[in-house]
Design a protein around this motif. Structure first.
Motif, PDB file in Angstrom:
ATOM      1  N   THR A   1       3.412   2.304   0.366  1.00 62.30           N
ATOM      2  CA  THR A   1       2.844   2.066   1.706  1.00 62.30           C
ATOM      3  C   THR A   1       1.524   1.326   1.586  1.00 62.30           C
ATOM      4  O   THR A   1       1.251   0.371   2.328  1.00 62.30           O
ATOM      5  CB  THR A   1       2.635   3.400   2.444  1.00 62.30           C
ATOM      6  N   THR A   2       0.687   1.766   0.642  1.00 59.42           N
ATOM      7  CA  THR A   2      -0.611   1.118   0.449  1.00 59.42           C
ATOM      8  C   THR A   2      -0.447  -0.335   0.016  1.00 59.42           C
ATOM      9  O   THR A   2      -1.151  -1.227   0.510  1.00 59.42           O
ATOM     10  CB  THR A   2      -1.422   1.892  -0.606  1.00 59.42           C
ATOM     11  N   ALA A   3       0.485  -0.578  -0.907  1.00 56.19           N
ATOM     12  CA  ALA A   3       0.683  -1.944  -1.398  1.00 56.19           C
ATOM     13  C   ALA A   3       1.191  -2.868  -0.289  1.00 56.19           C
ATOM     14  O   ALA A   3       0.683  -3.981  -0.102  1.00 56.19           O
ATOM     15  CB  ALA A   3       1.666  -1.936  -2.571  1.00 56.19           C
ATOM     16  N   ILE A   4       2.188  -2.411   0.460  1.00 58.39           N
ATOM     17  CA  ILE A   4       2.804  -3.271   1.482  1.00 58.39           C
ATOM     18  C   ILE A   4       1.904  -3.403   2.707  1.00 58.39           C
ATOM     19  O   ILE A   4       1.646  -4.512   3.198  1.00 58.39           O
ATOM     20  CB  ILE A   4       4.187  -2.703   1.862  1.00 58.39           C
ATOM     21  N   LEU A   5       1.403  -2.281   3.212  1.00 58.53           N
ATOM     22  CA  LEU A   5       0.494  -2.331   4.363  1.00 58.53           C
ATOM     23  C   LEU A   5      -0.760  -3.114   4.013  1.00 58.53           C
ATOM     24  O   LEU A   5      -1.224  -3.949   4.805  1.00 58.53           O
ATOM     25  CB  LEU A   5       0.137  -0.904   4.788  1.00 58.53           C
ATOM     26  N   GLY A   6      -1.317  -2.838   2.829  1.00 56.34           N
ATOM     27  CA  GLY A   6      -2.552  -3.524   2.438  1.00 56.34           C
ATOM     28  C   GLY A   6      -2.381  -5.026   2.363  1.00 56.34           C
ATOM     29  O   GLY A   6      -3.271  -5.786   2.774  1.00 56.34           O
TER      30      GLY A   6
END
Length: 505
Positions: free
Chosen positions: A24-29
């Motif tokens: 989630t952090t990688a894609i959202l970020g």
């Protein structure tokens, strides 16, 4: 590195696998940075959003969390396109101070959990585990502070984490690593862990919408508020003459959450602490800083996961404690006795509600209290000086202060209609008519003098006020009412009606 412990911790809050939080952090970020304001914000799974949707996840499962993130992202993007993000300008500065103070307390409480044994009592410093935890945390904080004095080549946060990891590994200290907290499978690495792009596996029905929509609306509001407030704070830190676009950031957060939902993620928002780290490291105001964070994190999950798993939690706790210290507005404590009591109360209110409830409720409550206090204060400013002219045959009321919905009662009490002479002049030279309630108050005053069979002359209204007042009488003023106009002397202003469509964002 600073994104990993938060992503893992908030995954547990939401009730999903830590790997879901990391992706989630990688894609959202990545997408939030690519389509956002370019203010150098670091977006990730967040505590504020995870707390909001935790009940949904426990009741219906992870697929509903992805559906919630997808819908919340769509709401955020729609709000950005419609320009609703400009409402962030209505949040007063005391709310900002309360927000950062409350968020610093929330982040500190989250870090203190790591010093507890099974979430209960604090570790004893006399035990091996306690001494190692406290010692590594302190070592990390010391290295972060000292490393910039030695070299500017290595980012202090990265250098401190490397040093603490080497010390922990070499001395074989009994401390928890990221792999211990998140599970060894989370840091197994490999391409097989890359999430697939697909719609959430939930029934597409009205019943599903009724379940997800309330959570999505709350998540969108909380995420937007935290992201936009973070953007304003980072803008102030960087101070490069550029201001991030609230509209674009809202759209970026929306796109990021939608992509997160489409890849099985839980959504989130910009993180203040990590964004501050980025700004202090020179990445503030750079779109590529957020995208690079996401790409390096994704590469680390795939190729360097075993190495990341060896990083001791204590080192990341040390980094985050320094972030908490930098986030808290210590100056707000020094000025408590120097600012209006209402502002001090708003700072305390927002701080407490941020810790005990959630950010959206805290900011809304603080804004409403500030607005009510401002309206009350302004309502007491309307005054008038009266004088007699023309040998006592004409009375002049010279008004001073704003006339709006909060001061209409005081406006009505100013005039002594019963004892005034037959001719009255109301001078608005130093009074600004602000809204429709003010026009109704003037109309009511005209009616009162008309009932008393007295003439009233109104002067020094703006052109817009004059036109609107005449329109209320269909262009024909009652007998005995005169509006004196002077194109050169009359003030120029408009009455607040609707928000201009060309207001810049």
């Amino acid at each position: 590195l600073a994104m990993i412990p938060e992503a893992v911790a908030f995954s547990f809050v939401a009730g999903v696998s830590p790997l879901v939080g990391l992706w989630t952090t990688a894609i959202l970020g990545f997408f939030a940075a690519a389509f956002g304001s370019g203010a150098g914000l670091m977006s990730s799974a967040s505590g504020a959003c995870s707390v909001v949707v935790a009940t949904l996840g426990r009741s219906y499962g992870g697929a509903y969390l992805s559906a919630c993130a997808l819908l919340a992202g769509a709401l955020q993007a729609a709000g950005g396109i419609l320009g609703l993000s400009r409402l962030i300008r209505l949040i007063p500065h005391p709310c900002m101070l309360g927000f950062v103070n409350g968020l610093a307390i929330v982040m500190t409480k989250a870090q203190l959990y790591h010093f507890r044994v099974n979430g209960d009592a604090f570790m004893s410093i006399r035990s091996a585990a306690g001494a190692s935890m406290y010692g590594l945390t302190a070592l990390t904080m010391i290295v972060v502070k000292l490393l910039p004095r030695i070299t500017k080549v290595i980012p202090p946060t990265l250098g401190a984490v490397i040093v603490s990891t080497l010390v922990s590994t070499y001395l074989k200290l009994p401390v928890q690593t990221l792999a211990d907290v998140a599970g060894s499978e989370t840091f197994a690495g490999g391409l097989s862990g890359i999430p697939k792009l697909a719609l959430p596996a939930v029934p597409f029905s009205f019943e599903t919408l009724k379940i997800v929509l309330p959570f999505a609306m709350t998540m969108a509001a909380v995420g937007t508020i935290e992201s936009l407030l973070t953007m304003q704070i980072v803008d102030g830190m960087v101070d490069d003459g550029k201001r991030g676009s609230t509209k674009q950031e809202c759209i970026g957060q929306g796109v990021g959450n939608m992509m997160s939902g489409l890849t099985g993620g839980i959504g989130g928002c910009a993180l203040l602490g990590q964004s501050i780290i980025n700004a202090q490291s020179g990445g503030g105001g750079a779109r590529w800083s957020g995208m690079s964070m996401a790409l390096f994190l994704a590469a680390g999950i795939i190729y360097g996961a075993p190495l990341l798993g060896k990083v001791p939690v204590a080192s990341l706790v040390g980094v985050m404690l320094l972030v908490c210290q930098a986030t808290f507005s210590w100056s707000s404590l020094r000025i408590m006795n120097k600012i209006p009591k209402l502002d001090a109360a708003v700072i305390a209110l927002v701080s407490i509600l941020t810790v005990e409830r959630d950010l959206a409720q805290a900011v809304v409550a603080g804004t409403l209290v500030s607005a009510a206090g401002f309206a009350w204060k302004q309502s007491t400013r309307l005054m008038a000086n009266s004088s007699m002219t023309d040998n006592g045959n004409v009375k002049v009321y010279k008004l001073n202060g704003p006339l709006y919905f909060g001061s209409t009662s005081q406006f009505a009490e100013i005039f002594d209609v019963r004892h005034d002479p037959a001719d009255v002049i109301v001078d608005f030279s130093d009074c600004r008519v602000c809204d429709h309630s003010a026009l109704e108050a003037i109309k009511n005053l005209i009616r009162r003098y008309g009932d008393a069979r007295k003439t009233v002359s109104i002067r020094r209204l703006s052109k817009d006020c004059t036109q609107l007042l005449e329109r209320m009488y269909d262009g024909v003023l009652p007998p005995g009412v005169f509006i004196q106009t002077d194109p050169e002397g009359d003030p120029v202003y408009g009455i607040l009606d609707v928000m201009p469509s060309d207001m810049p964002v």
